[in-house]
Design an enzyme around this catalytic site. Structure first.
Site, PDB file in Angstrom:
ATOM      1  N   ASN A 107       0.817  -1.221   0.000  1.00 46.34           N
ATOM      2  CA  ASN A 107       0.000   0.000   0.000  1.00 46.34           C
ATOM      3  C   ASN A 107       0.849   1.269   0.000  1.00 46.34           C
ATOM      4  O   ASN A 107       0.580   2.202  -0.755  1.00 46.34           O
ATOM      5  CB  ASN A 107      -0.953  -0.003   1.200  1.00 46.34           C
ATOM      6  CG  ASN A 107      -1.937  -1.154   1.134  1.00 46.34           C
ATOM      7  OD1 ASN A 107      -2.046  -1.815   0.093  1.00 46.34           O
ATOM      8  ND2 ASN A 107      -2.640  -1.420   2.230  1.00 46.34           N
ATOM      9  N   HIS A 153     -17.354  36.387 -30.037  1.00 45.77           N
ATOM     10  CA  HIS A 153     -18.509  35.666 -30.594  1.00 45.77           C
ATOM     11  C   HIS A 153     -18.217  35.124 -31.998  1.00 45.77           C
ATOM     12  O   HIS A 153     -19.142  34.915 -32.778  1.00 45.77           O
ATOM     13  CB  HIS A 153     -19.762  36.554 -30.651  1.00 45.77           C
ATOM     14  CG  HIS A 153     -20.026  37.330 -29.397  1.00 45.77           C
ATOM     15  ND1 HIS A 153     -20.919  36.920 -28.442  1.00 45.77           N
ATOM     16  CD2 HIS A 153     -19.478  38.476 -28.931  1.00 45.77           C
ATOM     17  CE1 HIS A 153     -20.931  37.793 -27.446  1.00 45.77           C
ATOM     18  NE2 HIS A 153     -20.058  38.747 -27.716  1.00 45.77           N
ATOM     19  N   SER A 274      -7.136  13.033 -48.652  1.00 52.26           N
ATOM     20  CA  SER A 274      -8.339  12.218 -48.610  1.00 52.26           C
ATOM     21  C   SER A 274      -8.208  11.107 -49.639  1.00 52.26           C
ATOM     22  O   SER A 274      -7.591  11.282 -50.682  1.00 52.26           O
ATOM     23  CB  SER A 274      -9.552  13.091 -48.930  1.00 52.26           C
ATOM     24  OG  SER A 274     -10.584  12.295 -49.474  1.00 52.26           O
ATOM     25  N   LYS A 280      -8.157  17.629 -51.131  1.00 54.02           N
ATOM     26  CA  LYS A 280      -8.191  17.818 -49.684  1.00 54.02           C
ATOM     27  C   LYS A 280      -6.824  17.855 -49.025  1.00 54.02           C
ATOM     28  O   LYS A 280      -5.914  17.130 -49.403  1.00 54.02           O
ATOM     29  CB  LYS A 280      -8.987  16.669 -49.048  1.00 54.02           C
ATOM     30  CG  LYS A 280     -10.460  16.714 -49.390  1.00 54.02           C
ATOM     31  CD  LYS A 280     -11.200  17.677 -48.511  1.00 54.02           C
ATOM     32  CE  LYS A 280     -11.776  16.907 -47.323  1.00 54.02           C
ATOM     33  NZ  LYS A 280     -12.594  17.761 -46.494  1.00 54.02           N
ATOM     34  N   ASN A 282      -6.355  17.748 -45.038  1.00 50.23           N
ATOM     35  CA  ASN A 282      -7.109  17.772 -43.782  1.00 50.23           C
ATOM     36  C   ASN A 282      -6.202  18.029 -42.578  1.00 50.23           C
ATOM     37  O   ASN A 282      -5.128  17.453 -42.476  1.00 50.23           O
ATOM     38  CB  ASN A 282      -7.840  16.444 -43.599  1.00 50.23           C
ATOM     39  CG  ASN A 282      -8.918  16.243 -44.639  1.00 50.23           C
ATOM     40  OD1 ASN A 282      -9.540  17.211 -45.078  1.00 50.23           O
ATOM     41  ND2 ASN A 282      -9.120  15.009 -45.055  1.00 50.23           N
ATOM     42  N   GLU A 287      -7.136  18.403 -35.407  1.00 45.72           N
ATOM     43  CA  GLU A 287      -8.404  17.812 -34.954  1.00 45.72           C
ATOM     44  C   GLU A 287      -8.179  16.864 -33.778  1.00 45.72           C
ATOM     45  O   GLU A 287      -8.965  16.821 -32.836  1.00 45.72           O
ATOM     46  CB  GLU A 287      -9.072  17.066 -36.114  1.00 45.72           C
ATOM     47  CG  GLU A 287      -9.552  17.967 -37.233  1.00 45.72           C
ATOM     48  CD  GLU A 287      -9.917  17.166 -38.484  1.00 45.72           C
ATOM     49  OE1 GLU A 287      -9.041  17.017 -39.350  1.00 45.72           O
ATOM     50  OE2 GLU A 287     -11.051  16.677 -38.555  1.00 45.72           O
ATOM     51  N   GLN A 319      -6.646   0.663  -7.297  1.00 50.86           N
ATOM     52  CA  GLN A 319      -5.823   0.168  -8.402  1.00 50.86           C
ATOM     53  C   GLN A 319      -6.325   0.730  -9.742  1.00 50.86           C
ATOM     54  O   GLN A 319      -5.593   0.740 -10.719  1.00 50.86           O
ATOM     55  CB  GLN A 319      -5.851  -1.363  -8.413  1.00 50.86           C
ATOM     56  CG  GLN A 319      -5.048  -1.992  -9.532  1.00 50.86           C
ATOM     57  CD  GLN A 319      -4.860  -3.482  -9.330  1.00 50.86           C
ATOM     58  OE1 GLN A 319      -4.027  -3.892  -8.546  1.00 50.86           O
ATOM     59  NE2 GLN A 319      -5.656  -4.284 -10.011  1.00 50.86           N
ATOM     60  N   LYS A 322      -4.516   4.013 -12.086  1.00 51.61           N
ATOM     61  CA  LYS A 322      -3.332   4.151 -12.937  1.00 51.61           C
ATOM     62  C   LYS A 322      -3.587   4.078 -14.447  1.00 51.61           C
ATOM     63  O   LYS A 322      -3.071   4.894 -15.202  1.00 51.61           O
ATOM     64  CB  LYS A 322      -2.304   3.078 -12.555  1.00 51.61           C
ATOM     65  CG  LYS A 322      -1.559   3.433 -11.263  1.00 51.61           C
ATOM     66  CD  LYS A 322      -0.609   2.363 -10.831  1.00 51.61           C
ATOM     67  CE  LYS A 322      -1.257   1.200 -10.155  1.00 51.61           C
ATOM     68  NZ  LYS A 322      -1.938   1.520  -8.871  1.00 51.61           N
TER      69      LYS A 322
HETATM   70  N1  ARG Z   1      -1.565  -3.337  -7.521  1.00 53.67           N
HETATM   71  C1  ARG Z   1      -2.029  -2.664  -6.364  1.00 53.67           C
HETATM   72  C2  ARG Z   1      -2.509  -1.262  -6.735  1.00 53.67           C
HETATM   73  O1  ARG Z   1      -2.193  -0.815  -7.761  1.00 53.67           O
HETATM   74  C3  ARG Z   1      -0.934  -2.559  -5.345  1.00 53.67           C
HETATM   75  C4  ARG Z   1      -1.414  -2.431  -3.950  1.00 53.67           C
HETATM   76  C5  ARG Z   1      -2.047  -3.692  -3.517  1.00 53.67           C
HETATM   77  N2  ARG Z   1      -2.394  -3.649  -2.139  1.00 53.67           N
HETATM   78  C6  ARG Z   1      -3.188  -4.550  -1.613  1.00 53.67           C
HETATM   79  N3  ARG Z   1      -3.458  -4.421  -0.358  1.00 53.67           N
HETATM   80  N4  ARG Z   1      -3.716  -5.526  -2.299  1.00 53.67           N
HETATM   81  O2  ARG Z   1      -3.227  -0.649  -6.017  1.00 53.67           O
END
Ligand code: ARG
Length: 456
Positions: A107, A153, A274, A280, A282, A287, A319, A322
């Site tokens: 953790n 505007h 195109s 064209k 583009n 975009e 988790q 990420k």
């Molecule tokens: N892969 C987990 C995450 O990204 C790591 C931490 C996991 N902790 C746990 N108590 N299972 O959060």
């Protein structure tokens, strides 16, 4: 890793929903750096022996090289980057590997890794944004006296310069970088040593690991340390705001490069053809810069919803912090690179811009200001008189400076031919010398100031 308490292996679906290695392997450098700092501290505190730590550090360096050179086999059974590295360490150095996790938990480990990753990302983004600012400021300096219509505007408002318009984005990016810098300051406390949630009974030295990893200090509350994801949210929010700015610019490039506007020419390097329409060109890059904010703002939204209502401290929900964040920051970095490429090659079409600058009675405000300055009319009256002259010009289907003087005098008898002096685009732009105004001299000064600051 925890076979002791379990009698059967996880279900295949469990592995599918639980494993994060496919994306969190992006943090391998940070994970290994964190482990090395932790191991060195455990030795300094007499918790692990010198021999064990020497083996651990050597093993971690080997793993780093294996991953960098693509020789490392990641395993989903081992869930995440932390356990992939630890399992490999055990293969390499045996029992000493099992001592590395003393006084630590995944953790605080994952919070540390991710903070380091976000910090590295902020630093890279800051450098990229500074580069884009410089490219914009140099373009602005080059075109400080190119006249163009300024819009409100999306209607002709007052003439401005192309350089001034570009410098507006330099200012925005300056604030964006300030937001990243603020986020970085608040982020820079080390969660390592908070352990699972309550701290540890081992005599660890959190100041030492914090310092080794470039943090300003350790976090002060172990529960907060493992459950805080503000640092990602803040960085994502800074990225969202900045991507919004670049999305606005991209939209302008799309409009400006269209056949109806022809304000600018985008280089072949950032446009596509195109498959069916031979004429064209583009503006795909623009975009996509306009569009990428969708996933960046989406990542912020996704994480803030994941975090909402989560009780302290760590939950596996976290988790989910990420994958989308990685994607969002990658997208943002691409957005900056593509914008930089487009700006470097951007060619304003001076003639078209100057012509457009004068259309739509864009110097009407200059006429009103003249009535105030020279005839001493109250501004509201001047506004009214000018409005009537504009209506007349519209009726005669001509520009303001082509309205016959006698017709103007029929509306306001005190008007003289001197008024023609302020009705040209050039005069209008040159006169906007108030601080922050669009006059070329101002633009040059601001562009040079930024270029100097960015070179420092
Ligand atoms: N892969 C987990 C995450 O990204 C790591 C931490 C996991 N902790 C746990 N108590 N299972 O959060």
């Amino acid at each position: 890793m925890w076979g002791g308490r379990f009698s059967s292996a996880p279900d295949a679906i469990m592995e599918e929903i639980n494993a994060s290695i496919d994306f969190d392997k992006a943090m391998f450098r940070q994970d290994i750096a964190g482990s090395k700092a932790h191991a060195a501290m455990l030795e300094a505190q007499g918790i692990l022996s010198h021999e064990d730590v020497a083996k651990i550090v050597h093993g971690l360096d080997t793993i780093l090289r294996e991953i960098e050179t693509g020789q490392f086999t990641f395993s989903r059974q081992l869930e995440d980057i932390h356990m992939n590295v630890e399992a490999r360490l055990r293969e390499l150095i045996g029992d000493a590997a099992g001592r590395l996790h003393t006084g630590r938990s995944r953790n605080d480990q994952v919070a540390t890794d991710f903070k380091l990753w976000v910090r590295d990302t902020i630093d890279a983004l800051d450098a990229a944004l500074a580069g884009l600012q410089k490219t914009l400021a140099e373009k602005a300096l080059e075109h400080a006296a190119v006249f163009m219509p300024g819009f409100t505007h999306l209607q002709s408002a007052q003439p401005v310069t192309f350089g001034h318009h570009l410098m507006a984005y330099v200012e925005m990016l300056g604030r964006d970088r300030g937001r990243f810098a603020d986020a970085r300051k608040r982020l820079n406390e080390s969660p390592l040593g908070a352990a699972a949630l309550a701290g540890t009974s081992f005599p660890i030295d959190r100041d030492m690991t914090a310092k080794a990893l470039g943090f300003d200090r350790p976090t002060a509350n172990s529960l907060d340390s493992v459950s805080d994801r503000d640092f990602v949210l803040e960085a994502l929010s800074a990225a969202t705001i900045s991507a919004m700015h670049l999305s606005r610019f991209a939209e302008e490039l799309v409009i400006w490069s269209s056949a109806q506007f022809r304000f600018v020419h985008l280089s072949d390097k950032f446009t596509t053809g195109s498959s069916i329409m031979p004429q064209k060109r583009n503006p795909d890059a623009a975009e996509l810069v306009r569009a990428k904010i969708g996933r960046i703002a989406g990542a912020y939204q996704a994480l803030v919803i994941v975090m909402k209502g989560l009780p302290l401290a760590y939950s596996k929900d976290m988790q989910e912090d990420k994958e989308q964040a990685f994607d969002a920051f990658n997208a943002f970095s691409l957005v900056i690179a593509a914008t930089s490429g487009m700006v470097a090659d951007l060619e304003p079409n001076e003639k078209t811009l100057a012509k457009a600058a004068g259309s739509g009675f864009a110097t009407a405000t200059d006429l009103a200001d003249w009535l105030v300055r020279v005839l001493d009319l109250p501004f509201r009256d001047a506004h009214h008189v000018t409005g009537r002259i504009v209506a007349l010009a519209e009726e005669l289907n001509c520009d303001l400076h082509r309205v016959p003087l006698a017709d103007m005098q029929a509306i306001e008898p005190k008007i003289t031919k001197d008024v023609l002096g302020v009705l040209s685009v050039r005069k209008s732009v040159m006169s906007r010398v108030s601080y922050g105004g669009t006059a070329p001299a101002n633009v040059r000064k601001q562009a040079k100031r930024w270029i100097r600051a960015l070179e420092r």
